[in-house]
Motif scaffolding. Sequence first.
Motif, PDB file in Angstrom:
ATOM      1  N   ARG A 174       4.102  10.845   2.337  1.00 45.14           N
ATOM      2  CA  ARG A 174       4.450   9.549   3.540  1.00 45.14           C
ATOM      3  C   ARG A 174       3.484   8.392   3.340  1.00 45.14           C
ATOM      4  NH1 ARG A 174       5.303  12.579   9.376  1.00 45.14           N
ATOM      5  NH2 ARG A 174       7.215  13.886   8.742  1.00 45.14           N
ATOM      6  N   GLY A 175       3.075   8.341   2.179  1.00 51.35           N
ATOM      7  CA  GLY A 175       2.590   6.815   1.707  1.00 51.35           C
ATOM      8  C   GLY A 175       0.983   6.983   1.744  1.00 51.35           C
ATOM      9  N   GLY A 176       0.324   8.169   1.683  1.00 49.33           N
ATOM     10  CA  GLY A 176      -1.096   8.386   1.456  1.00 49.33           C
ATOM     11  C   GLY A 176      -1.360   8.234   0.167  1.00 49.33           C
ATOM     12  N   ARG A 177      -2.756   7.940  -0.365  1.00 46.49           N
ATOM     13  CA  ARG A 177      -2.948   7.845  -1.741  1.00 46.49           C
ATOM     14  C   ARG A 177      -4.549   8.305  -2.015  1.00 46.49           C
ATOM     15  NH1 ARG A 177       1.449   7.010  -2.071  1.00 46.49           N
ATOM     16  NH2 ARG A 177       2.685   5.365  -2.664  1.00 46.49           N
ATOM     17  N   PHE A 178      -4.428   9.092  -3.148  1.00 52.84           N
ATOM     18  CA  PHE A 178      -5.626   9.966  -3.847  1.00 52.84           C
ATOM     19  C   PHE A 178      -6.131   8.565  -4.711  1.00 52.84           C
ATOM     20  CE2 PHE A 178      -2.856  13.254  -2.565  1.00 52.84           C
ATOM     21  CZ  PHE A 178      -3.753  14.141  -1.752  1.00 52.84           C
ATOM     22  N   ALA A 179      -7.532   8.667  -4.525  1.00 52.50           N
ATOM     23  CA  ALA A 179      -8.374   7.802  -5.469  1.00 52.50           C
ATOM     24  C   ALA A 179      -9.859   8.211  -5.827  1.00 52.50           C
ATOM     25  CB  ALA A 179      -8.377   6.527  -4.966  1.00 52.50           C
ATOM     26  N   ARG A 180     -10.315   8.001  -6.876  1.00 51.61           N
ATOM     27  CA  ARG A 180     -11.645   8.616  -7.199  1.00 51.61           C
ATOM     28  C   ARG A 180     -12.927   7.375  -6.800  1.00 51.61           C
ATOM     29  NH1 ARG A 180     -11.340  13.486  -9.311  1.00 51.61           N
ATOM     30  NH2 ARG A 180      -9.655  14.147 -10.356  1.00 51.61           N
TER      31      ARG A 180
END
Length: 686
Positions: A265-271
């Motif tokens: 649904r458009g969420g994003r993972f990032a470090r």
Amino acid sequence: MSGDQDPRAAVRIVGIGAGPAAAMLLERVVANRAELAPDLRIELRLVDPHPPGGGRIWRSAQSPLLKLNSMLADVAFFTDASCRIEGPVAPGPTLAEWVRAVREGAIEAPAWADAELFRELAEIGERDFPTRRLNNAYLSWAFDETLRRAGASGPAGLSVEWVPDRAVDVEPGCGERGTPHRVRLASGAELEADLVVHALGHSGTLPSDESIRLGAFADRHGLGYIAPAFTADVDLDGVPAGADVIVRGLGLAAIDLVVLLTEGRGGRFARDADGVLGYRPSGREPILHLGSRRGVPYRSKITTALSGDPVRLEYLGAEFHRALEERADRAADAEGLDFERDVWPLVVAELTTGYYRELSTGHPGRVTLDWTEFAPRLRAALDTRDPGVLAALAAAHVPDPEDRFDLAVFDRPLAHAPDPGEDAGAGWSAEAGGFRGSAGSLAFAAGTVQDRVRSHIAQDLRHRTSPEHSATLALFLTALHVYLSLAEVPGERWNARSRAASLPGRWHAFFSYLASGPPGHRLEELLALADAGVVRFLGGDVELLADEDAGAFRASGSAAVAGGTARTSASARVLIDAWLPEACASRSDDPLLRRLVERGVMRELAVVERGERFTTGRIEASPEGRLPGAPRQYAVGPFVAGLTGGAFTRPGFDSLPFRVHDRCARALLADAAAVARAAVPVGAEV
């Protein structure tokens, strides 16, 4: 085949289903023809609304976020030198080798390939987890390669046709010289067949009584309810953004569901700078309250390598099978082999031994005794079948509590006090191999269910992704060897309860929990979602209430924490039962499967013990796949009773599906030759 048929006419085979099982069976038919039926003409028609190779489950038209839970290097379609099969080995590229060949231009990418698939082909590593779309590309190519091999196998010919339709009925023929089977299709067309192979793959089920009850409750109160289904087939558009959603289940279906409702649904993972994975919500996600019987996800897939001695079976190997043969000759064996009484203790011993062998030989500083000294003491402790004796041995010779293995705790972690190795620090860092900000000792901030589950997931990731914890890989490989060993025990050797309940229930469920979990990065993402407040954990032993007064679903769960038991609860207007449909032929949502069971063409495996009847819900078939009481009909795939080893095969591991498909292919060719001989009038030349 009728008596006035042209004696040179091909034997007609109809395969119902064209997914991986059908494709791998076809490969074995092609490989075995030269030996068993080199001059036999065969016309094979595969009936499936989805293109051959991937079938419905592994179709290309699904979200690129959905992945296999096998690494690229662990998937093969073709046989190899490890295979103990009667037919010939016919090697071909594994999935990893196929990807390399596509990169090098030796093999073309599929015509439907888009930018996402090309990017995956260019970037994926052998220890990465491929998407289902990439697997479809490989399976489709392997199917086409099998057809190419069939065309090159000789002048007699094997013709294969894909029929993009759905089979709705099979009218059985009678006898080798009698009338053919008639396969009726949804379009109204009919196919005549001398032999029929049912390779239907995974099917859903009709709603259970509980699903009907929950659906009716949801309708009365204007709520949402999604019954068990294959995740890629579920319409999730009706799940509102920001809504509380109770999710029952923490297996692969639940992980896929979480992926689609968050990143999908458009969420994003990032470090961040410390390597900790975080989640950036899109604002369209619901709030997911996850719980199950265990209360924790399936154990993550392992990405480490062995450091010590090779894995081998000590309790369930060749000696076990020799003892079974001797036991079968004794009258006292009339009651059969009981899984719980006779085998489960050996499974416990086998897994425990496999774990400690690797810990001791691969990391000798972590056990105070050499393996040659520790092994006999371990065996003596296991022979007592007393967990206390085993725990005392581990406490005496394995200094770090995190290195000790207790199968009961491993199986139901939330039912036991937290391990000293668990730490509920601030966030998981894959680079650091643990939580950022962790105290690294007895830091039991895990006083809530949420923290306890987070701590467990982090520990599981650490154990299954860190080289110093390679004993978990030995545990997995030992379990795989055990699975293959138990699959070799003839079905009739087991007692009724074992065949109908313990093997397909307890054993298969435990094996799936240990060996068939999600990729590790999915669990790391689950931690990031928990930190972002999108995922909340209900714990174990989840209880559900359809609250008529409140007009809502309510769920509660618990977990053992330091000093006692923590409890949690949630209320929601949406409930999702996130587990795969039960494999029950008589209740399948496939009308053909139900109809054949109703007529007795197929029989669910049912066994009687002391007047009590047990059934697995799966179809009874011979080791070669023949349907008893249904001449010239076969069945292969997940709806067939018995341990079949899963959908995909590991290269170099003598994988069980190869044996299943090879036996079936050879029997199919033998029957096809018999049909051809019966059709030849006396004195005629073929």
